[in-house]
Design a protein around this motif. Structure first.
Motif, PDB file in Angstrom:
ATOM      1  N   MET A 136     116.119  14.742  29.043  1.00  0.00           N
ATOM      2  CA  MET A 136     117.197  15.755  29.002  1.00  0.00           C
ATOM      3  C   MET A 136     116.862  16.941  29.886  1.00  0.00           C
ATOM      4  O   MET A 136     117.744  17.684  30.310  1.00  0.00           O
ATOM      5  N   GLY A 137     115.575  17.167  30.143  1.00  0.00           N
ATOM      6  CA  GLY A 137     115.184  18.239  31.021  1.00  0.00           C
ATOM      7  C   GLY A 137     115.139  19.611  30.393  1.00  0.00           C
ATOM      8  O   GLY A 137     115.530  20.612  31.004  1.00  0.00           O
ATOM      9  N   ILE A 138     114.672  19.699  29.125  1.00  0.00           N
ATOM     10  CA  ILE A 138     114.558  20.989  28.450  1.00  0.00           C
ATOM     11  C   ILE A 138     113.306  21.694  28.949  1.00  0.00           C
ATOM     12  O   ILE A 138     112.221  21.093  29.013  1.00  0.00           O
ATOM     13  N   THR A 139     113.425  22.952  29.267  1.00  0.00           N
ATOM     14  CA  THR A 139     112.277  23.762  29.703  1.00  0.00           C
ATOM     15  C   THR A 139     112.203  25.031  28.852  1.00  0.00           C
ATOM     16  O   THR A 139     113.236  25.555  28.395  1.00  0.00           O
ATOM     17  N   ILE A 140     110.987  25.486  28.671  1.00  0.00           N
ATOM     18  CA  ILE A 140     110.750  26.720  27.903  1.00  0.00           C
ATOM     19  C   ILE A 140     110.028  27.690  28.815  1.00  0.00           C
ATOM     20  O   ILE A 140     108.969  27.373  29.369  1.00  0.00           O
TER      21      ILE A 140
ATOM     22  N   ASN B 178     109.152  32.137  29.851  1.00  0.00           N
ATOM     23  CA  ASN B 178     108.967  33.524  29.356  1.00  0.00           C
ATOM     24  C   ASN B 178     108.408  33.549  27.929  1.00  0.00           C
ATOM     25  O   ASN B 178     108.924  34.232  27.036  1.00  0.00           O
ATOM     26  N   ILE B 179     107.361  32.770  27.727  1.00  0.00           N
ATOM     27  CA  ILE B 179     106.751  32.708  26.389  1.00  0.00           C
ATOM     28  C   ILE B 179     105.872  33.943  26.185  1.00  0.00           C
ATOM     29  O   ILE B 179     105.043  34.292  27.031  1.00  0.00           O
ATOM     30  N   THR B 180     106.042  34.613  25.064  1.00  0.00           N
ATOM     31  CA  THR B 180     105.209  35.753  24.661  1.00  0.00           C
ATOM     32  C   THR B 180     104.660  35.483  23.270  1.00  0.00           C
ATOM     33  O   THR B 180     104.732  34.351  22.763  1.00  0.00           O
ATOM     34  N   GLY B 181     104.146  36.527  22.664  1.00  0.00           N
ATOM     35  CA  GLY B 181     103.625  36.349  21.307  1.00  0.00           C
ATOM     36  C   GLY B 181     104.715  36.226  20.261  1.00  0.00           C
ATOM     37  O   GLY B 181     104.484  35.672  19.180  1.00  0.00           O
ATOM     38  N   ASN B 182     105.944  36.713  20.600  1.00  0.00           N
ATOM     39  CA  ASN B 182     107.017  36.720  19.598  1.00  0.00           C
ATOM     40  C   ASN B 182     108.314  36.076  20.071  1.00  0.00           C
ATOM     41  O   ASN B 182     109.210  35.850  19.250  1.00  0.00           O
ATOM     42  N   THR B 183     108.444  35.802  21.371  1.00  0.00           N
ATOM     43  CA  THR B 183     109.697  35.258  21.888  1.00  0.00           C
ATOM     44  C   THR B 183     109.423  34.139  22.889  1.00  0.00           C
ATOM     45  O   THR B 183     108.309  33.999  23.411  1.00  0.00           O
ATOM     46  N   ALA B 184     110.501  33.362  23.142  1.00  0.00           N
ATOM     47  CA  ALA B 184     110.448  32.299  24.156  1.00  0.00           C
ATOM     48  C   ALA B 184     111.886  31.965  24.551  1.00  0.00           C
ATOM     49  O   ALA B 184     112.796  31.987  23.707  1.00  0.00           O
ATOM     50  N   MET B 185     112.073  31.659  25.833  1.00  0.00           N
ATOM     51  CA  MET B 185     113.410  31.302  26.325  1.00  0.00           C
ATOM     52  C   MET B 185     113.442  29.799  26.595  1.00  0.00           C
ATOM     53  O   MET B 185     112.607  29.253  27.302  1.00  0.00           O
ATOM     54  N   VAL B 186     114.454  29.123  26.013  1.00  0.00           N
ATOM     55  CA  VAL B 186     114.644  27.692  26.205  1.00  0.00           C
ATOM     56  C   VAL B 186     115.894  27.490  27.061  1.00  0.00           C
ATOM     57  O   VAL B 186     116.922  28.126  26.858  1.00  0.00           O
ATOM     58  N   ILE B 187     115.785  26.563  28.039  1.00  0.00           N
ATOM     59  CA  ILE B 187     116.885  26.254  28.962  1.00  0.00           C
ATOM     60  C   ILE B 187     117.115  24.751  28.928  1.00  0.00           C
ATOM     61  O   ILE B 187     116.158  23.962  28.952  1.00  0.00           O
ATOM     62  N   TRP B 188     118.367  24.349  28.872  1.00  0.00           N
ATOM     63  CA  TRP B 188     118.703  22.932  28.825  1.00  0.00           C
ATOM     64  C   TRP B 188     119.915  22.655  29.739  1.00  0.00           C
ATOM     65  O   TRP B 188     120.728  23.547  30.011  1.00  0.00           O
ATOM     66  N   PRO B 189     120.049  21.454  30.194  1.00  0.00           N
ATOM     67  CA  PRO B 189     121.224  21.100  31.001  1.00  0.00           C
ATOM     68  C   PRO B 189     122.449  20.892  30.118  1.00  0.00           C
ATOM     69  O   PRO B 189     122.330  20.582  28.933  1.00  0.00           O
ATOM     70  N   ARG B 190     123.608  21.092  30.695  1.00  0.00           N
ATOM     71  CA  ARG B 190     124.836  20.925  29.923  1.00  0.00           C
ATOM     72  C   ARG B 190     125.059  19.450  29.568  1.00  0.00           C
ATOM     73  O   ARG B 190     124.761  18.541  30.337  1.00  0.00           O
ATOM     74  N   MET B 191     125.601  19.259  28.368  1.00  0.00           N
ATOM     75  CA  MET B 191     125.888  17.918  27.866  1.00  0.00           C
ATOM     76  C   MET B 191     127.399  17.744  27.805  1.00  0.00           C
ATOM     77  O   MET B 191     128.117  18.624  27.311  1.00  0.00           O
ATOM     78  N   ALA B 192     127.861  16.630  28.289  1.00  0.00           N
ATOM     79  CA  ALA B 192     129.315  16.385  28.298  1.00  0.00           C
ATOM     80  C   ALA B 192     129.873  16.259  26.894  1.00  0.00           C
ATOM     81  O   ALA B 192     131.001  16.657  26.618  1.00  0.00           O
ATOM     82  N   GLY B 193     129.072  15.743  25.956  1.00  0.00           N
ATOM     83  CA  GLY B 193     129.570  15.560  24.597  1.00  0.00           C
ATOM     84  C   GLY B 193     129.704  16.867  23.829  1.00  0.00           C
ATOM     85  O   GLY B 193     130.319  16.895  22.758  1.00  0.00           O
ATOM     86  N   CYS B 194     129.109  17.970  24.336  1.00  0.00           N
ATOM     87  CA  CYS B 194     129.182  19.255  23.624  1.00  0.00           C
ATOM     88  C   CYS B 194     130.165  20.230  24.261  1.00  0.00           C
ATOM     89  O   CYS B 194     130.120  21.429  24.008  1.00  0.00           O
TER      90      CYS B 194
ATOM     91  N   CYS C 184     113.695  21.765  19.675  1.00  0.00           N
ATOM     92  CA  CYS C 184     114.607  20.714  20.098  1.00  0.00           C
ATOM     93  C   CYS C 184     116.006  21.282  20.286  1.00  0.00           C
ATOM     94  O   CYS C 184     116.407  22.212  19.573  1.00  0.00           O
ATOM     95  N   VAL C 185     116.763  20.694  21.222  1.00  0.00           N
ATOM     96  CA  VAL C 185     118.142  21.092  21.476  1.00  0.00           C
ATOM     97  C   VAL C 185     119.007  19.839  21.422  1.00  0.00           C
ATOM     98  O   VAL C 185     118.755  18.854  22.144  1.00  0.00           O
ATOM     99  N   THR C 186     120.014  19.855  20.543  1.00  0.00           N
ATOM    100  CA  THR C 186     120.931  18.720  20.398  1.00  0.00           C
ATOM    101  C   THR C 186     122.371  19.210  20.449  1.00  0.00           C
ATOM    102  O   THR C 186     122.637  20.419  20.348  1.00  0.00           O
ATOM    103  N   CYS C 187     123.253  18.268  20.558  1.00  0.00           N
ATOM    104  CA  CYS C 187     124.677  18.584  20.541  1.00  0.00           C
ATOM    105  C   CYS C 187     125.184  18.491  19.110  1.00  0.00           C
ATOM    106  O   CYS C 187     124.921  17.494  18.413  1.00  0.00           O
TER     107      CYS C 187
ATOM    108  N   CYS D 186     113.156  17.416  22.902  1.00  0.00           N
ATOM    109  CA  CYS D 186     112.242  18.365  22.241  1.00  0.00           C
ATOM    110  C   CYS D 186     111.099  18.721  23.185  1.00  0.00           C
ATOM    111  O   CYS D 186     110.724  17.931  24.081  1.00  0.00           O
ATOM    112  N   ARG D 187     110.530  19.895  22.946  1.00  0.00           N
ATOM    113  CA  ARG D 187     109.365  20.364  23.691  1.00  0.00           C
ATOM    114  C   ARG D 187     108.423  21.069  22.715  1.00  0.00           C
ATOM    115  O   ARG D 187     108.840  21.672  21.729  1.00  0.00           O
TER     116      ARG D 187
END
Length: 220
Positions: free
Chosen positions: A1-5, A7-23, A75-78, A88-89
């Protein structure tokens, strides 16, 4: 699916995923779980502690309130579907952010300072109230003592004035008696015929003699 995480810090993290046609007409579910172990944990939906719903128009999300130095499974799901392994990562959070740590310390110091200031104000208010109450009580007691002393002094003066008046009259009478002792005795001798028979008799304590030429009146 190509999920990436990123800007990880001690309290935050940014997750990026590609768009899904089913969502396209639904939403994305971002699920994550701390202290993940691939041997004991599974990708079942029930095993995730946190879940965030993100609109379908977005393809990234910032996960907050993470624990420093902790391994997470994300994990990121529709919609509400159970995730698969390619959705998942696993990532590890860093140490506590120095900026957030300093902010936490500042907030803690500010809270302690506010609590101490409030406590000092309460103590000062209680002490001020006690001092004012004691001062008012002392003034009332002094006023009562002065009033009592004034009443007692007035009573003493009245009593002394009442005792001085009879003593003055007694003194006047005593002075009058001392001034004319012989006259009273002479009048008594004149009215007493028996005293007139003895011309040479002593008639007073001053040993004065009555004149012999004085004639006694006839007794009827």
């Amino acid at each position: 699916m190509g999920i990436t995480i990123q800007n990880i810090t001690g309290n935050t993290a940014m997750v990026i995923w590609p768009r899904m046609a089913g969502c396209a007409d639904s939403f994305y579910s971002v699920m994550y779980h701390p202290n993940w172990n691939s041997v004991l944990s599974s990708y079942s939906r029930k095993s995730f502690q946190k879940e965030e719903r993100v609109p379908a128009s977005r393809s990234s999300f910032v996960v907050e309130n993470l624990t420093p130095l902790t391994t997470y499974l994300l994990c990121v799901t529709c919609q509400s579907a159970s995730p698969s392994s390619d959705q998942c990562r696993v990532f590890n959070t860093l140490e506590r952010d120095p900026a957030s740590a300093s902010t936490t310390k500042k907030e803690l110091a500010l809270g302690i300072w506010l609590a101490s200031s409030l406590l000092l104000l309460i103590i000062a208010a209680v002490l001020l109230y006690g001092c004012l109450h004691l001062l008012c009580r002392t003034r009332r007691e002094r006023s009562r003592a002065r009033a009592g002393a004034s009443r007692q002094e007035a009573r003493t003066k009245g009593l002394a004035h009442g005792l001085e008046e009879p003593s003055g009259e007694s003194q006047v009478l005593q002075d009058s008696e001392e001034r004319q002792p012989d006259g009273i005795q002479l009048a008594t001798i004149i009215e007493n015929p028996a005293a007139c028979r003895e011309p040479g008799q002593l008639v007073s304590s001053s040993r004065e003699r009555v004149p012999a030429a004085r004639q006694c009146p006839a007794v009827s």
